[in-house]
Design an enzyme around this catalytic site. Structure first.
Site, PDB file in Angstrom:
ATOM      1  N   LYS A  78      37.681  44.638  54.783  1.00 15.09           N
ATOM      2  CA  LYS A  78      39.106  44.981  54.841  1.00 15.09           C
ATOM      3  C   LYS A  78      39.841  44.025  55.784  1.00 15.09           C
ATOM      4  O   LYS A  78      40.913  43.528  55.476  1.00 15.09           O
ATOM      5  CB  LYS A  78      39.313  46.419  55.350  1.00 15.09           C
ATOM      6  CG  LYS A  78      38.934  47.503  54.400  1.00 15.09           C
ATOM      7  CD  LYS A  78      40.071  47.882  53.482  1.00 15.09           C
ATOM      8  CE  LYS A  78      39.799  47.851  52.019  1.00 15.09           C
ATOM      9  NZ  LYS A  78      38.708  47.379  51.341  1.00 15.09           N
ATOM     10  N   HIS A  92      18.450  39.289  66.494  1.00 18.25           N
ATOM     11  CA  HIS A  92      17.703  38.327  65.682  1.00 18.25           C
ATOM     12  C   HIS A  92      18.548  37.118  65.321  1.00 18.25           C
ATOM     13  O   HIS A  92      18.244  36.408  64.353  1.00 18.25           O
ATOM     14  CB  HIS A  92      17.156  39.036  64.438  1.00 18.25           C
ATOM     15  CG  HIS A  92      16.234  40.159  64.799  1.00 18.25           C
ATOM     16  ND1 HIS A  92      14.955  39.946  65.243  1.00 18.25           N
ATOM     17  CD2 HIS A  92      16.445  41.492  64.857  1.00 18.25           C
ATOM     18  CE1 HIS A  92      14.402  41.125  65.527  1.00 18.25           C
ATOM     19  NE2 HIS A  92      15.288  42.076  65.309  1.00 18.25           N
ATOM     20  N   ASN A 126      45.628  36.649  29.264  1.00 23.41           N
ATOM     21  CA  ASN A 126      44.839  37.081  30.419  1.00 23.41           C
ATOM     22  C   ASN A 126      43.377  36.938  30.040  1.00 23.41           C
ATOM     23  O   ASN A 126      42.931  37.543  29.066  1.00 23.41           O
ATOM     24  CB  ASN A 126      45.157  38.548  30.754  1.00 23.41           C
ATOM     25  CG  ASN A 126      44.180  39.137  31.751  1.00 23.41           C
ATOM     26  OD1 ASN A 126      43.665  38.421  32.605  1.00 23.41           O
ATOM     27  ND2 ASN A 126      43.923  40.429  31.650  1.00 23.41           N
ATOM     28  N   GLY A 127      42.651  36.114  30.786  1.00 18.77           N
ATOM     29  CA  GLY A 127      41.228  35.917  30.487  1.00 18.77           C
ATOM     30  C   GLY A 127      40.872  34.463  30.686  1.00 18.77           C
ATOM     31  O   GLY A 127      41.616  33.713  31.335  1.00 18.77           O
ATOM     32  N   ARG A 172      47.815  42.153  39.619  1.00 21.76           N
ATOM     33  CA  ARG A 172      46.762  41.462  38.878  1.00 21.76           C
ATOM     34  C   ARG A 172      46.761  39.948  39.138  1.00 21.76           C
ATOM     35  O   ARG A 172      45.870  39.241  38.680  1.00 21.76           O
ATOM     36  CB  ARG A 172      46.940  41.696  37.367  1.00 21.76           C
ATOM     37  CG  ARG A 172      46.925  43.147  36.970  1.00 21.76           C
ATOM     38  CD  ARG A 172      47.065  43.292  35.476  1.00 21.76           C
ATOM     39  NE  ARG A 172      45.928  42.712  34.798  1.00 21.76           N
ATOM     40  CZ  ARG A 172      44.800  43.344  34.559  1.00 21.76           C
ATOM     41  NH1 ARG A 172      44.653  44.599  34.948  1.00 21.76           N
ATOM     42  NH2 ARG A 172      43.815  42.748  33.946  1.00 21.76           N
ATOM     43  N   GLU A 231      32.254  47.438  54.865  1.00 22.90           N
ATOM     44  CA  GLU A 231      33.554  47.701  54.250  1.00 22.90           C
ATOM     45  C   GLU A 231      34.693  47.468  55.249  1.00 22.90           C
ATOM     46  O   GLU A 231      35.715  46.865  54.911  1.00 22.90           O
ATOM     47  CB  GLU A 231      33.576  49.131  53.681  1.00 22.90           C
ATOM     48  CG  GLU A 231      34.920  49.619  53.153  1.00 22.90           C
ATOM     49  CD  GLU A 231      35.484  48.818  51.976  1.00 22.90           C
ATOM     50  OE1 GLU A 231      34.827  47.885  51.493  1.00 22.90           O
ATOM     51  OE2 GLU A 231      36.626  49.119  51.578  1.00 22.90           O
ATOM     52  N   CYS A 250      45.565  38.210  36.101  1.00 17.05           N
ATOM     53  CA  CYS A 250      46.727  37.946  35.263  1.00 17.05           C
ATOM     54  C   CYS A 250      47.155  39.235  34.567  1.00 17.05           C
ATOM     55  O   CYS A 250      46.324  40.061  34.198  1.00 17.05           O
ATOM     56  CB  CYS A 250      46.506  36.880  34.188  1.00 17.05           C
ATOM     57  SG  CYS A 250      46.036  35.291  34.858  1.00 17.05           S
ATOM     58  N   GLU A 291      40.058  40.470  54.256  1.00 16.85           N
ATOM     59  CA  GLU A 291      40.871  40.239  53.071  1.00 16.85           C
ATOM     60  C   GLU A 291      42.357  40.414  53.304  1.00 16.85           C
ATOM     61  O   GLU A 291      43.154  39.685  52.716  1.00 16.85           O
ATOM     62  CB  GLU A 291      40.396  41.077  51.882  1.00 16.85           C
ATOM     63  CG  GLU A 291      40.521  42.573  52.061  1.00 16.85           C
ATOM     64  CD  GLU A 291      40.078  43.348  50.821  1.00 16.85           C
ATOM     65  OE1 GLU A 291      39.660  44.489  50.965  1.00 16.85           O
ATOM     66  OE2 GLU A 291      40.170  42.813  49.711  1.00 16.85           O
ATOM     67  N   TRP A 344      47.134  34.645  38.030  1.00 13.25           N
ATOM     68  CA  TRP A 344      46.173  34.327  39.081  1.00 13.25           C
ATOM     69  C   TRP A 344      45.426  33.103  38.563  1.00 13.25           C
ATOM     70  O   TRP A 344      44.665  33.192  37.594  1.00 13.25           O
ATOM     71  CB  TRP A 344      45.210  35.491  39.307  1.00 13.25           C
ATOM     72  CG  TRP A 344      44.301  35.288  40.487  1.00 13.25           C
ATOM     73  CD1 TRP A 344      44.550  35.628  41.781  1.00 13.25           C
ATOM     74  CD2 TRP A 344      42.989  34.710  40.483  1.00 13.25           C
ATOM     75  NE1 TRP A 344      43.492  35.293  42.581  1.00 13.25           N
ATOM     76  CE2 TRP A 344      42.509  34.723  41.818  1.00 13.25           C
ATOM     77  CE3 TRP A 344      42.161  34.169  39.489  1.00 13.25           C
ATOM     78  CZ2 TRP A 344      41.264  34.227  42.179  1.00 13.25           C
ATOM     79  CZ3 TRP A 344      40.911  33.675  39.851  1.00 13.25           C
ATOM     80  CH2 TRP A 344      40.475  33.713  41.190  1.00 13.25           C
ATOM     81  N   LYS A 380      43.764  41.950  42.098  1.00 14.19           N
ATOM     82  CA  LYS A 380      43.128  43.271  42.067  1.00 14.19           C
ATOM     83  C   LYS A 380      41.923  43.314  41.128  1.00 14.19           C
ATOM     84  O   LYS A 380      40.904  43.885  41.463  1.00 14.19           O
ATOM     85  CB  LYS A 380      44.174  44.296  41.635  1.00 14.19           C
ATOM     86  CG  LYS A 380      43.700  45.719  41.650  1.00 14.19           C
ATOM     87  CD  LYS A 380      43.661  46.255  43.055  1.00 14.19           C
ATOM     88  CE  LYS A 380      43.131  47.661  43.114  1.00 14.19           C
ATOM     89  NZ  LYS A 380      42.502  47.911  44.429  1.00 14.19           N
TER      90      LYS A 380
HETATM   91  C1  F6R Z   1      38.140  45.024  48.338  1.00 15.74           C
HETATM   92  C2  F6R Z   1      38.148  45.205  46.898  1.00 15.74           C
HETATM   93  C3  F6R Z   1      37.168  44.441  46.095  1.00 15.74           C
HETATM   94  C4  F6R Z   1      36.699  45.287  44.897  1.00 15.74           C
HETATM   95  C5  F6R Z   1      35.810  44.443  43.992  1.00 15.74           C
HETATM   96  C6  F6R Z   1      35.317  45.230  42.809  1.00 15.74           C
HETATM   97  O1  F6R Z   1      39.127  45.782  48.954  1.00 15.74           O
HETATM   98  O2  F6R Z   1      38.961  45.911  46.359  1.00 15.74           O
HETATM   99  O3  F6R Z   1      36.086  44.019  46.855  1.00 15.74           O
HETATM  100  O4  F6R Z   1      36.002  46.404  45.366  1.00 15.74           O
HETATM  101  O5  F6R Z   1      36.538  43.341  43.533  1.00 15.74           O
HETATM  102  O6  F6R Z   1      36.378  45.653  42.003  1.00 15.74           O
HETATM  103  P1  F6R Z   1      36.190  46.821  40.977  1.00 15.74           P
HETATM  104  O7  F6R Z   1      35.888  48.059  41.749  1.00 15.74           O
HETATM  105  O8  F6R Z   1      37.503  46.901  40.254  1.00 15.74           O
HETATM  106  O9  F6R Z   1      35.053  46.453  40.077  1.00 15.74           O
END
Ligand code: F6R
Length: 612
Positions: free
Chosen positions: A488, A507, A100-101, A27, A484, A2, A491, A74, A607
Site C-alpha cells: 500500500k 539473516h 482494450n487488450g 482502468r 500488504e 484501458c 503503490e 494504460w 486497476k
Molecule cells: C494493490 C492491488 C493489486 C491487486 C492485483 C490483483 O492494491 O490492488 O495488487 O490486488 O493487481 O488484482 P485482482 O484482484 O483484480 O486480480
C-alpha cells in the site's frame, strides 16, 4: 487495463462518452480519446488525464453526432502520447476503433499489412487491428464478415468498439479475454468495459462471452457467438446504485472504500451464515472430494496473493491440508503438479487479471478443481472457475485495493470453516467462536476508523512523510499483513518499503537499519508478541524509529519497547488480520496525501492488470 465505451442513439454522443470514460478512468489514465461520427469520423485524443480531453472538446459540446466511441488508456505498445492514444483510424479512413487488450501477433500482422499498402502513424497494436479490419473490409465488402475473419487472425485479447465509414447508423463490438458489456436503452444502445460507465443511462445489460460480437443500431442489437451463429441473449438487471461507484462526498475513492469496509464485510459474511452455520450457496465441494485432496494452491497477484498467504495459515490450521500460495505469474510457468487431487483457489477482485486468468485456465486444463474468490460478477475468472464465491464488496474504484482485500479475507475464513466442518477438523466450540467473532468484525472496523483514530493516524503519517525506506516486520499471520501494508505504502505514497518475517531480519536486511529508519512492527499474534518485541529491540539498538501495531490488551506491553503505537481491537486469533490491516491502509492513505500524491490514480498503475 484501458476502458472503452460506445454510444449510439438520439443524444449527442460526446458528452455521454466523456461521462462514461470518467467512470472508467480507474482502468488507465495516461491518455484519452473519442471518435464521433457526423459527416465522417471526428477524432479528438490527447495525452494525459481525461479532463484535458474534456476541456479540448468543451465537455463534448464541440463534437456533433449521435454515434461515437471513447477510450481511456494504460499504455502497453508505445508511450503515452497524442498519436498513440485511441481511437485509431485505419489508412483509408474507413474504420475507427477503440480497443482494450493486447494483440500479441501485431508485428507479423503489421508487416503483412504494410506489404498490402497500409501505413501506420503510431506504435500501437490497436492501429494494426484497425488496419486489419479495414483490409478485410475492403476484401469482403461487409464489416461483419471482415470482423469474423479478423478474429481468426488476431491473437491476444480484445474488447473493441468498431465504427465503419459506410455505416453511419451502426456499431460493431467484439470481445475476447477483455471485459465488454452491452447496455440496452430506449432508442439508444451502449457498450462499455464496465457497468458504471453506462449505469446512468441503463440497468439492462448483457455480459458478452469470449468470441461474441454484437452488431447494433439505436433500436436493435444482433448477437453472434464465436462460431458466427446468431444467438439470443437475456439481459440482466443491475441492482446496485451508481452512487456505489461515486465518491459520495469523500475526497478520494480510497478513503470512501476504507469507510465502506464494515458494510462490505456485512454483505459478504451475513447472508452466508444461516442457523449458526456457514452456507456457501452453490459451492459443489463435497466431504468425499475434500478427503481426497492432497494439496491446495492459492493463486493470485498482488494484494489478492497476500490474502492467499493468510489463507495458508488459516486453511492449514483448520483443515490440516497442505496449502501453497503462488503468484499467478509464476504459477503459469513453473509446471505445477496438478490433478484431480488438487484444489486451486483463485483470488481476484477484477476477475480479469491476465496472469490469474491464465493460471486458472491452466489448472482447469490439467484436471484440477478450481474455485474462484471474485468480486466482479460475470467476469472472466468467475465464468471460468468450477466454483465461485463472490466477495460482494461492491465496485472498487481506487487503484489500491482496500474493501476487496478485506472481503477476500472474510471469504477465506468462511471457506476454511465450511471445509473444516465437512472434514470434522474444526471443533464445534472453535467453529462457534469464529462465527461469533466474524459477525463482530464490521463493528470493530468501525471502531478503528472513527474520526478521532484517523486523525491520530494522519498525524503519524505527517511525521513519516519524509522517510525514504520503511521496513514492515511481523510473524505468522502478521507477516502477510506486513506485505500488504508495505505494498500500500509503495503503490500510493511512492515510499520504498520492504516487508520481512520478523525472524528473517538477522539473516540480512538488518544491515539496512540505520539511525531513524522507520520500522513498522505488527505484533498482533499474541503468542509471538515477545519474539517480535525481541526483533524490535534489535532494530532499535541500531537506531530505528519503531511504530508498533498491536491489540488493545497489549498496550502496556508495547509502550515499553516502541516509539509510537497504534492499537486495534482484539478478535479471534485467526480473524485478527482483518482488523490489523485497516490502520495500515489509512496510514498509507495519509502518507500519500502528505506527500501530495494522486491517491486514487497512482503513477504507472491501473486497476485491472489485463496484460502479463
Ligand atoms: C494493490 C492491488 C493489486 C491487486 C492485483 C490483483 O492494491 O490492488 O495488487 O490486488 O493487481 O488484482 P485482482 O484482484 O483484480 O486480480
Amino acid at each position: 487495463m484501458c476502458g472503452i465505451v460506445g454510444y449510439l442513439g438520439k443524444q449527442q454522443a460526446a458528452p455521454i462518452l466523456l461521462d462514461g470514460l470518467a467512470k472508467l478512468e480507474y482502468r488507465g489514465y495516461d491518455s484519452a480519446g473519442v471518435c464521433v461520427f457526423s459527416d465522417g469520423f471526428c477524432v479528438r485524443k490527447t495525452e494525459g488525464r481525461l479532463r484535458n480531453l474534456s476541456t479540448q472538446i468543451d465537455g463534448g459540446a464541440a463534437l456533433q453526432g449521435n454515434l461515437g466511441i471513447g477510450h481511456t488508456r494504460w499504455a502497453t505498445h508505445g508511450a503515452p502520447s497524442d498519436i498513440n492514444s485511441h481511437p485509431h483510424v485505419a489508412t483509408n479512413g474507413k474504420i475507427s476503433i477503440v480497443h482494450n487488450g493486447i494483440i500479441e501477433n501485431y508485428l507479423a500482422l503489421k508487416e503483412f499489412l504494410m506489404k498490402n499498402g497500409k501505413t501506420f502513424v503510431s506504435d500501437t497494436d490497436t492501429e494494426v487491428a484497425a488496419n486489419l479490419l479495414e483490409y478485410l473490409y475492403e476484401q469482403e465488402g461487409d464489416l461483419l464478415r471482415a470482423a469474423q475473419a479478423a478474429t481468426k487472425q488476431l491473437e491476444g485479447s480484445y474488447a473493441m468498439g468498431i465504427l465503419c465509414i459506410d455505416r453511419p447508423n451502426a456499431m460493431l463490438a467484439i470481445k475476447k479475454d477483455s471485459p465488454l458489456i452491452f447496455g440496452f436503452g430506449e432508442g439508444e444502445n451502449f457498450i462499455a468495459s464496465d457497468v458504471p460507465a453506462i449505469l446512468k443511462y441503463t440497468r439492462k445489460v448483457v455480459y458478452l462471452n469470449d468470441g461474441d460480437m454484437v452488431d447494433f443500431t439505436a433500436d436493435s442489437a444482433v448477437f453472434y457467438n464465436s462460431l458466427g451463429e446468431k444467438v439470443s441473449k437475456t439481459p440482466e438487471m443491475i441492482t446496485w446504485e451508481l452512487s456505489a461507484a461515486e465518491k459520495g462526498g469523500y475526497p478520494h475513492f480510497m478513503l470512501k472504500e476504507i469507510h465502506e469496509q464494515p458494510k462490505a464485510l456485512c454483505r459478504t459474511i451475513h447472508p452466508r451464515i444461516k442457523d449458526g452455520k456457514v452456507c456457501l450457496g452453490d459451492l459443489t465441494i463435497t466431504e468425499d472430494y475434500l478427503r481426497n485432496i492432497h494439496r491446495i494452491y492459492i493463486v493470485a497477484c498482488g494484494s489478492a496473493y497476500y490474502v492467499g498467504c493468510h489463507g495458508k495459515y488459516i486453511l492449514e490450521k483448520i483443515c490440516r491440508i497442505p496449502v501453497e500460495p503462488v503468484l499467478a505469474s509464476e504459477f503459469r510457468y513453473c509446471e505445477p503438479v496438478l490433478g484431480e487431487d488438487t484444489l486451486v483457489i483463485i483470488i481476484s477482485q477484477s476477475g480479469e487479471t491476465a496472469d490469474t486468468l491464465a493460471a486458472l485456465r491452466q489448472a482447469n486444463s490439467l484436471g484440477a478443481r478450481t474455485l474462484g474468490i471474485v468480486n466482479v460478477v460475470g467476469s472472466a475468472i468467475a465464468k471460468a472457475a468450477n466454483d465461485v464465491v463472490y466477495t460482494w464488496a461492491g465496485p472498487e474504484i481506487a487503484v489500491a485495493t482496500t474493501k476487496a482485500y478485506s472481503t477476500q479475507l472474510s471469504v477465506m475464513y468462511l471457506l476454511a470453516m465450511y471445509m473444516g466442518e465437512l472434514l470434522g477438523t474444526l471443533s464445534r466450540e472453535e467453529y462457534d467462536a469464529m462465527l461469533d467473532a466474524m459477525q463482530k468484525l464490521p463493528e470493530q472496523i468501525e471502531q478503528i476508523i472513527t474520526d478521532e483514530n484517523l486523525a491520530k493516524i494522519s498525524a503519524i503519517a505527517d511525521d513519516c512523510r519524509d522517510n525514504h525506506d520503511v521496513f514492515f516486520i511481523g510473524r505468522n499471520l502478521d507477516s502477510p499483513t506486513c506485505m500488504e501494508g508495505s505494498l500500500k505504502l509503495k503503490e500510493i505514497a511512492y515510499v520504498h518499503s520492504e516487508a520481512y518475517a520478523a525472524g528473517e531480519l538477522k539473516h540480512g536486511p538488518i544491515s539496512l537499519i540505520e539511525k531513524d529508519t522507520l520500522v513498522i512492527a505488527v505484533a498482533c499474534v499474541a503468542e509471538l508478541f515477545d519474539k517480535t518485541m525481541s526483533n524490535v529491540k534489535e532494530v532499535k539498538a541500531r537506531g530505528a524509529n519503531v511504530l508498533g501495531l498491536t491489540t488493545e490488551d497489549m498496550e502496556e506491553e508495547i509502550r515499553k519497547t516502541v516509539d509510537r503505537y497504534i492499537l486495534v481491537p482484539k478478535t479471534h486469533p485467526l480473524l485478527q488480520p482483518s482488523l490489523n490491516i485497516i490502520p495500515l491502509q489509512a496510514l498509507s492513505y495519509y502518507v500519500a496525501l502528505a506527500r501530495g500524491c494522486d491517491v486514487d490514480n497512482p503513477r504507472n498503475l491501473a486497476k485491472s492488470v489485463t496484460v502479463e
